[in-house]
Design a protein around this motif. Sequence first.
Motif, mmCIF file in Angstrom:
data_model
loop_
_atom_site.group_PDB
_atom_site.id
_atom_site.type_symbol
_atom_site.label_atom_id
_atom_site.label_comp_id
_atom_site.label_asym_id
_atom_site.label_seq_id
_atom_site.Cartn_x
_atom_site.Cartn_y
_atom_site.Cartn_z
ATOM 1 N N THR A 40 6.116 -16.761 38.090
ATOM 2 C CA THR A 40 6.631 -15.477 37.643
ATOM 3 C C THR A 40 6.083 -14.442 38.607
ATOM 4 N N VAL A 41 6.959 -13.750 39.312
ATOM 5 C CA VAL A 41 6.538 -12.797 40.339
ATOM 6 C C VAL A 41 6.891 -11.387 39.899
ATOM 7 N N ILE A 42 5.912 -10.485 40.003
ATOM 8 C CA ILE A 42 6.127 -9.064 39.761
ATOM 9 C C ILE A 42 6.026 -8.372 41.110
ATOM 10 N N ASN A 43 7.097 -7.733 41.551
ATOM 11 C CA ASN A 43 7.102 -7.017 42.824
ATOM 12 C C ASN A 43 6.587 -5.601 42.576
ATOM 13 N N LEU A 44 5.361 -5.335 43.053
ATOM 14 C CA LEU A 44 4.711 -4.066 42.773
ATOM 15 C C LEU A 44 3.634 -3.802 43.813
ATOM 16 N N ASP A 45 3.544 -2.581 44.290
ATOM 17 C CA ASP A 45 2.504 -2.187 45.239
ATOM 18 C C ASP A 45 1.407 -1.472 44.459
ATOM 19 N N LEU A 46 0.286 -2.134 44.264
ATOM 20 C CA LEU A 46 -0.804 -1.570 43.476
ATOM 21 C C LEU A 46 -1.567 -0.477 44.210
ATOM 22 N N SER A 47 -1.316 -0.282 45.504
ATOM 23 C CA SER A 47 -2.016 0.752 46.254
ATOM 24 C C SER A 47 -1.390 2.137 46.080
ATOM 25 N N LYS A 48 -0.224 2.202 45.477
ATOM 26 C CA LYS A 48 0.438 3.487 45.249
ATOM 27 C C LYS A 48 -0.288 4.240 44.139
ATOM 28 N N LYS A 49 -0.502 5.530 44.365
ATOM 29 C CA LYS A 49 -1.220 6.332 43.366
ATOM 30 C C LYS A 49 -0.404 6.530 42.099
ATOM 31 N N SER A 50 0.870 6.757 42.260
ATOM 32 C CA SER A 50 1.724 6.963 41.080
ATOM 33 C C SER A 50 2.631 5.745 40.921
ATOM 34 N N LEU A 51 2.318 4.966 39.954
ATOM 35 C CA LEU A 51 3.145 3.784 39.683
ATOM 36 C C LEU A 51 4.225 4.172 38.683
ATOM 37 N N SER A 52 5.462 4.189 39.131
ATOM 38 C CA SER A 52 6.555 4.561 38.246
ATOM 39 C C SER A 52 7.055 3.363 37.441
ATOM 40 N N LYS A 53 6.636 2.185 37.848
ATOM 41 C CA LYS A 53 7.093 0.956 37.198
ATOM 42 C C LYS A 53 6.024 0.478 36.220
ATOM 43 N N LYS A 54 6.421 0.215 35.006
ATOM 44 C CA LYS A 54 5.484 -0.306 34.032
ATOM 45 C C LYS A 54 5.519 -1.824 34.069
ATOM 46 N N ILE A 55 4.363 -2.417 33.927
ATOM 47 C CA ILE A 55 4.279 -3.871 33.894
ATOM 48 C C ILE A 55 4.303 -4.306 32.441
ATOM 49 N N ILE A 56 5.279 -5.106 32.094
ATOM 50 C CA ILE A 56 5.363 -5.643 30.736
ATOM 51 C C ILE A 56 5.234 -7.154 30.830
ATOM 52 N N ILE A 57 4.154 -7.657 30.299
ATOM 53 C CA ILE A 57 3.903 -9.086 30.308
ATOM 54 C C ILE A 57 3.840 -9.538 28.863
ATOM 55 N N LYS A 58 4.715 -10.462 28.524
ATOM 56 C CA LYS A 58 4.817 -10.886 27.136
ATOM 57 C C LYS A 58 3.880 -12.026 26.781
ATOM 58 N N LYS A 59 3.213 -12.583 27.792
ATOM 59 C CA LYS A 59 2.275 -13.663 27.541
ATOM 60 C C LYS A 59 0.853 -13.116 27.502
ATOM 61 N N LYS A 60 -0.006 -13.770 26.764
ATOM 62 C CA LYS A 60 -1.422 -13.416 26.774
ATOM 63 C C LYS A 60 -2.015 -13.885 28.109
ATOM 64 N N ILE A 61 -2.735 -12.997 28.784
ATOM 65 C CA ILE A 61 -3.381 -13.326 30.059
ATOM 66 C C ILE A 61 -4.830 -13.705 29.782
ATOM 67 N N ASP A 62 -5.215 -14.888 30.252
ATOM 68 C CA ASP A 62 -6.583 -15.358 30.066
ATOM 69 C C ASP A 62 -7.502 -14.905 31.195
ATOM 70 N N TYR A 63 -6.993 -14.897 32.425
ATOM 71 C CA TYR A 63 -7.794 -14.521 33.595
ATOM 72 C C TYR A 63 -6.978 -13.651 34.531
ATOM 73 N N VAL A 64 -7.638 -12.645 35.129
ATOM 74 C CA VAL A 64 -7.023 -11.804 36.154
ATOM 75 C C VAL A 64 -7.827 -12.000 37.429
ATOM 76 N N ILE A 65 -7.120 -12.358 38.497
ATOM 77 C CA ILE A 65 -7.793 -12.617 39.783
ATOM 78 C C ILE A 65 -7.150 -11.717 40.818
#
Length: 65
Positions: A40-65
């Motif tokens: 599952t790929v989310i196309n998003l640039d996390l370095s942008k100061k203003s993120l206009s796109k919201k991330i909606i993840i319907k699964k529980k995340i156990d780990y963030v790397i």
Amino acid sequence: MNYLITGYSGFVAKNLIKDLRKNNNLIVISRKKIFEKGLTVINLDLSKKSLSKKIIIKKKIDYVI
């Protein structure tokens, strides 16, 4: 387990994905548009100061790397 991995095209992420994708659910964040089977790929640039796109993840995340 459910993993959220940022920096898909980086060295660390690529090697983690190879090992983790066998028995886990992976969601990856990438600046580039990636279409890879089994991820599952989310196309998003996390370095942008203003993120206009919201991330909606319907699964529980156990780990963030």
